[in-house]
Scaffold this motif. Sequence first.
Motif, short mmCIF file in Angstrom:
data_model
loop_
_atom_site.label_atom_id
_atom_site.label_comp_id
_atom_site.label_asym_id
_atom_site.label_seq_id
_atom_site.Cartn_x
_atom_site.Cartn_y
_atom_site.Cartn_z
N LEU A 169 7.22 0.35 10.27
CA LEU A 169 6.37 0.22 9.09
C LEU A 169 7.21 0.65 7.88
O LEU A 169 7.88 1.67 7.93
CB LEU A 169 5.13 1.11 9.20
CG LEU A 169 4.29 1.24 7.92
CD1 LEU A 169 3.60 -0.08 7.60
CD2 LEU A 169 3.26 2.35 8.06
N SER A 228 -2.30 1.27 5.31
CA SER A 228 -1.31 0.81 6.30
C SER A 228 -1.02 1.88 7.35
O SER A 228 -0.86 1.58 8.52
CB SER A 228 0.00 0.45 5.61
OG SER A 228 -0.19 -0.58 4.70
N ASP A 243 -1.50 0.61 11.01
CA ASP A 243 -0.27 0.13 11.66
C ASP A 243 0.42 1.11 12.60
O ASP A 243 1.30 0.72 13.35
CB ASP A 243 0.74 -0.30 10.58
CG ASP A 243 0.29 -1.56 9.87
OD1 ASP A 243 -0.79 -2.05 10.25
OD2 ASP A 243 0.99 -2.03 8.96
#
Lengths: 323, 334
Positions: free
Chosen positions: B88, B327, B331
Amino acid sequence: MSQSVASPKPFVVASGKSGSAGDAIFAAAAKISGVFVLVLLGAIIVSLFIGGWPSFRAFGLRFLTEADWDPVQNVFGAGVPVYGTLITSVLAIIMAVPLAFGIAFYLTELAPIWFRRPVGTAIELLAAVPSIIYGMWGFFMIVPLMSQYVQPTLIDALGDLPLIGGLFQGPPFGTGIFTAALILAVMILPFIAATMRDVFQTVPPVFKESAYGLGCTTWEVMRSIVIPYTRVSVVGGIMLGLGRALGETMAVTFVIGNTNRLSTSLFGPGNTIASIVALEFPESQSGSLKLSSLLALGFILFVISFIVLAISRTLLRPAGAKS
Amino acid sequence: MKTLTLALATMLVAGPVAAQQITGAGATFPAPVYAKWGEAAKAAIGIELNYQAIGSGGGQNQIMNRTVDFGASDAPVDGPKLTENKLLQFPTVMGAVVPIVNLPGIEANAVKLTGPVLADIYAGKISKWNDPRIAETNAGVALPNLAIAPVYRADGSGTTYVFTSYLSAVSADWKDKVGAATSVKWPAGNGAKGNDGVAATVKQVRGAIGYVENAYATQNKLTTTQLRNKAGAFVAPTLAAFSSAAESGDWKGAKNYAVNLIDTAGPTSWPIVSATFILLPQDPKDAARSHAVIKFFDWAYNNGSAIASGLEYIPLPKSVQDAVRVSWKSDIKN
């Protein structure tokens, strides 16, 4: 000086039971230690070669001479760094050897006895100064002097001459091949001077005394007795200095201008193998052709240094050991 | 033996009480702000950051091999590579790159340069300071008849990546012949190591021009120049101009936050701005450490702006920080 010690005869002890086991273990341990060095050396060469293989495969022998180094287009060649490494080292030798000879000559023949030790020690201390110090000194002291006084003067005076003019052209940056060679010369000076002094001292006094007895001057003794007697070892000492100059990284990085272009001018910027590897390594991704090319450069440097050191070792072996 | 056991016991007892360690490696450009954040976060939330500024390329290698908890990179990593390595990517702060010059008698921000002129200077096509193309935008400035000596970063660096990205954006010729990367094949000039090396070389050579990170130029009071931005206005390198660039970036459209802040359209934007990124594994081996990393950067987003601004970095816009927080939740697998 690596004055060879006559290898002692195996020392056999009438040993008891426990002693013989101890001997065997110790002998094995010593053997492993000895072999370990060879294995380590071999492993370094092999791993450098394997790492550099993708690059050798991609560019072939042209890698050695190709002057292009373009990370964007993935085109890499060792031409500029190899040229820079050799030219700076050779120039450094040319500058350092006469001075080193002068020092050794003075210390062995001319200087008063009480003065020899402090100067000798000072030279050895000079050899112990970390190279980063030379780099900073070069960058902050020598480079401004070069860019303000030395280079403009030489460029104006010699730059327009035919034939040699090309060696003295370009903007006076202060950095460049000549400055790098100058710093290298200062760095290798103590090695060469100390080696020369040591080998000059190996000349048997009786030779010199005979020459003086025949009415020779000090210089004649030096030229006709000392130098012929020690010639091979002196060359060996110079090669030792060359070996150090080839691999020097930090001091050169500071002052060479770090440019991957071939420059005919001595004042032009350049690059050396050690310097480019140090500068580019942190920003090279694993598996990239760039990383492989840097490892290939390392391999080339290793081979060059190995050859130089092998020559110096052979030459430095005392005369007696060869016969 | 007894003392050793005692020492071990003390260590074990002391273990949980001591600050939790997280390790990161990579970009040198944000290293000063990460160091300050690390100090402050240790006191505030008990997370101790061990950050090694080994360069962006090194940071990417290390996180791909999972030898550190997070990697840091100035250049964004492209999408496929992120997917392949299960990483990420998110930004932390932004920084600007500024040109610096050494022209006797000329003050900071007096010289105005356009992108194409800057590109041609670095290409060696404009070689004198009194060249008509420089004089064109500098009416009233007494430009000397001096040779221009371009100075660039000799070591591979994120700063060079940002600067050459800018030159590629404003000059088609530069894009074709040189391109943008952490180190390029420079057509002219001399290399120096690090921001300090570039700054010192520019100081020593009359007529020199270089580029450094803004923080470095401010702290050392270097002679910067104005640049013409995409809107056609000349701007001086100020925090306001950098923030303006950050705000006019297309954050929503950028995949993996790899926003392009080079030559943005804002009327007051400084043209050479870029974000720096963190790379975090999506499949962490040690969930607790991964949590600690997220906690650290969450803390830095909330409380680190003043520290970042103090060091001449540009904090992220709030909206971007919120997007990154989403995120993190979606993620990172635990």
